[in-house]
Design a protein around this motif. Structure first.
Motif, short mmCIF file in Angstrom:
data_model
loop_
_atom_site.label_atom_id
_atom_site.label_comp_id
_atom_site.label_asym_id
_atom_site.label_seq_id
_atom_site.Cartn_x
_atom_site.Cartn_y
_atom_site.Cartn_z
N LEU A 201 0.87 -1.13 0.00
CA LEU A 201 -0.06 0.17 0.06
C LEU A 201 0.83 1.20 -0.03
CD1 LEU A 201 -2.69 -0.80 2.36
CD2 LEU A 201 -3.08 -0.65 0.12
N GLY A 202 2.10 1.17 0.47
CA GLY A 202 3.13 2.29 0.34
C GLY A 202 2.95 3.14 1.67
N VAL A 203 2.49 2.44 2.75
CA VAL A 203 2.34 3.19 3.98
C VAL A 203 3.80 2.90 4.75
CG1 VAL A 203 1.38 2.79 6.31
CG2 VAL A 203 -0.08 2.52 4.30
N LEU A 204 4.47 2.15 4.72
CA LEU A 204 5.90 1.96 5.49
C LEU A 204 7.03 2.36 4.51
CD1 LEU A 204 5.09 -1.87 6.58
CD2 LEU A 204 4.47 0.19 7.64
N THR A 205 7.88 2.86 5.29
CA THR A 205 9.11 3.54 4.40
C THR A 205 10.23 2.48 4.90
OG1 THR A 205 9.27 4.81 6.22
CG2 THR A 205 8.22 6.03 4.39
N PRO A 206 11.01 2.16 3.82
CA PRO A 206 12.32 1.29 4.14
C PRO A 206 13.23 2.22 4.84
CG PRO A 206 12.21 1.90 1.79
CD PRO A 206 10.99 2.58 2.30
N TRP A 226 3.87 6.85 9.65
CA TRP A 226 3.04 5.63 9.19
C TRP A 226 1.58 5.69 9.90
CZ3 TRP A 226 6.55 1.09 10.85
CH2 TRP A 226 7.87 0.82 10.01
N LEU A 227 1.72 6.31 10.87
CA LEU A 227 0.09 6.18 11.61
C LEU A 227 -0.97 7.34 10.88
CD1 LEU A 227 -1.83 5.39 13.90
CD2 LEU A 227 -0.85 7.49 15.13
N VAL A 228 -0.50 8.27 10.59
CA VAL A 228 -1.11 9.09 9.58
C VAL A 228 -1.37 8.76 8.21
CG1 VAL A 228 -1.44 11.72 8.34
CG2 VAL A 228 -0.45 11.24 10.84
N ARG A 229 -0.42 8.39 7.72
CA ARG A 229 -0.46 7.73 6.14
C ARG A 229 -1.13 6.51 6.11
NH1 ARG A 229 4.68 9.04 2.91
NH2 ARG A 229 4.56 6.91 1.97
N ALA A 230 -1.20 5.68 7.26
CA ALA A 230 -2.01 4.38 7.05
C ALA A 230 -3.38 4.90 7.24
CB ALA A 230 -1.77 3.48 8.42
N ASN A 231 -3.66 5.75 8.33
CA ASN A 231 -5.11 6.16 8.49
C ASN A 231 -5.67 6.60 7.22
OD1 ASN A 231 -7.67 7.07 10.44
ND2 ASN A 231 -6.85 8.99 9.71
N ASN A 232 -4.85 7.79 6.50
CA ASN A 232 -5.55 8.58 5.60
C ASN A 232 -5.58 7.66 4.37
OD1 ASN A 232 -5.57 10.28 7.39
ND2 ASN A 232 -4.46 11.83 6.01
N THR A 233 -4.92 6.59 4.42
CA THR A 233 -4.74 5.47 3.02
C THR A 233 -6.23 4.65 3.22
OG1 THR A 233 -2.56 5.59 2.77
CG2 THR A 233 -3.56 3.68 1.88
#
Length: 404
Positions: A201-206, A226-233
């Motif tokens: 999904l592109g939520v996590l960053t390596p 990550w929290l904001v990216r996951a929620n908004n995705t």
């Protein structure tokens, strides 16, 4: 006798003068007294850290001990003695480095918040002294041990380049690219599956290339992102459940996160939504965000549960949490985290603690959270059966994509 001594002294003087006069033709003496041309061309040679010595590029505060045989690999840009991150390498085994730092901190009046532990595989130590918080994370293999020293002093700030990351406009995430991590085979299910779904999904960053470093401790700044990216995705079609990203025209909620910080939109957004304590919530003890400090278990639950519940947290006491979860160490939990812990229990099998840590009678509230554990909490959002997980988001995404 006086004549003999005079003659001898005169002879020695003549000999010395002859040697000095012939210095230009004597390569041995010339090598001793002539400046080394290599030093003239390289006035600042590279230095390998030893006991009591520090490279010019090392910003490590003097209070933090340096491992004797460690070589400095890198320093996070714009690091100072107040805040920063350094990375080191040594041929010594991981347990030896761990014992060294554990003993050094214990013997120099540091407060060890999270110790190293061979029992549960915790390779992260968190310690504090006189307002300086230090996190040491070890990564070892058969040939060498690499470790990072992450530190921040109260009141320490760090400035960033004007454009450290893509421009983020309010309520619009930067482009998220799918990532397939190459180092999560050793992670057991279901955590491995959670990481795979969120990476797609592109939520996590390596951390580096396509490496996820699942067992490395996650920082507060990274989890906020990550929290904001996951929620908004997950809720991209439901604006009412999204976090509005902080605008650079806003006054920062924290003294140590300025508007040029690449994670300012995420951290400011969480603060303005009242998810994390700050001056905006009237908490005078939360003037600093401490972005480079490791995320602890109690903070993880405190930040994530409000996204599941979507309403006010219930009243809770130590007795409530002890009677429900049965944690033996509940007295060590920050009182501010009790309400989130109690609410998480009401989520049954979908509780974050059950999903991430499984069955446990010890919560270990101050223990550092790994990147794999942090990812697992973000795989599902919801409360008592009303929610959505990353797998469902992926399925919906694939259905809406046009066929090639």
């Amino acid at each position: 006798m006086p004549k003999v001594r005079l003659y001898t002294s005169f002879t020695l003087l003549i000999t010395l003068l002859s040697l000095l006069n012939s210095c230009s033709g004597n390569k041995f003496l010339e090598g001793r007294f002539t400046p080394d041309p290599n030093l003239q061309n390289n006035p600042t040679p590279t230095i390998t850290p030893e006991v009591g010595s520090t490279p010019n590029t090392n910003t490590l505060p003097p209070e933090i001990p340096q491992y004797p045989t460690a070589k400095l690999l890198s320093v996070e840009p714009n690091s100072t003695e107040n805040i920063g991150k350094t990375r080191w390498v040594t041929p010594d085994p991981i347990n030896q480095i761990g014992e060294f730092y554990q003993q050094q901190f214990q013997g120099n009046n540091w407060q060890i918040i999270t110790p190293f532990s061979s029992i549960d595989g915790n390779n992260t130590l968190v310690a504090s002294k006189d307002g300086l918080q230090t996190t040491i994370t070890l990564e070892g293999n058969s040939s060498e041990t690499q470790f990072t020293i992450d530190y921040q002093r109260e009141g320490g700030t760090i400035s960033y380049s004007p454009n450290p990351s893509p421009t983020i406009t309010p309520n619009q995430l930067p482009t998220q690219e799918s990532v397939s991590f190459s180092d999560i085979a050793q992670v057991s299910d279901p955590l491995r599956r959670h990481i795979q779904d969120l990476g797609t999904l592109g939520v996590l960053t390596p951390q580096n290339g396509n490496l996820f470093s699942p067992n490395t401790a996650i920082t507060r700044r990274e989890f906020a992102r990550w929290l904001v990216r996951a929620n908004n995705t997950f809720y991209q079609n439901d604006p009412g459940k999204q976090i509005r990203l902080g605008e650079t025209t806003s006054q920062s909620a924290f003294q140590d996160v300025n508007v040029s910080d690449p994670d300012f939109p995420y951290i400011q957004g969480l603060a303005e939504a009242g998810i994390i304590p700050s001056r905006l919530t009237g908490d005078n003890n939360a003037l600093l965000f401490r972005p480079t400090a490791v995320l602890t278990r109690e903070v993880l639950v405190s930040w994530k549960v409000p996204f599941d519940l979507r309403k006010g947290l219930p009243t809770a006491t130590i007795e409530n949490v002890k009677d429900t979860w049965g944690f033996q160490d509940v007295s060590k939990v920050d009182p501010k985290a009790l309400r989130s812990l109690y609410a998480d229990y009401q989520n049954g099998d979908l509780a974050n603690i059950r999903r991430v840590f499984g069955y446990t009678t010890l919560f270990q509230p101050k223990k550092a959270v790994t990147r794999a554990e942090a990812a697992s909490t973000l795989w599902y959002f919801g409360y008592q059966g009303e929610g959505i997980n990353a797998e469902e988001v992926l399925q919906a995404k694939n259905q809406t994509q046009p066929t090639q």
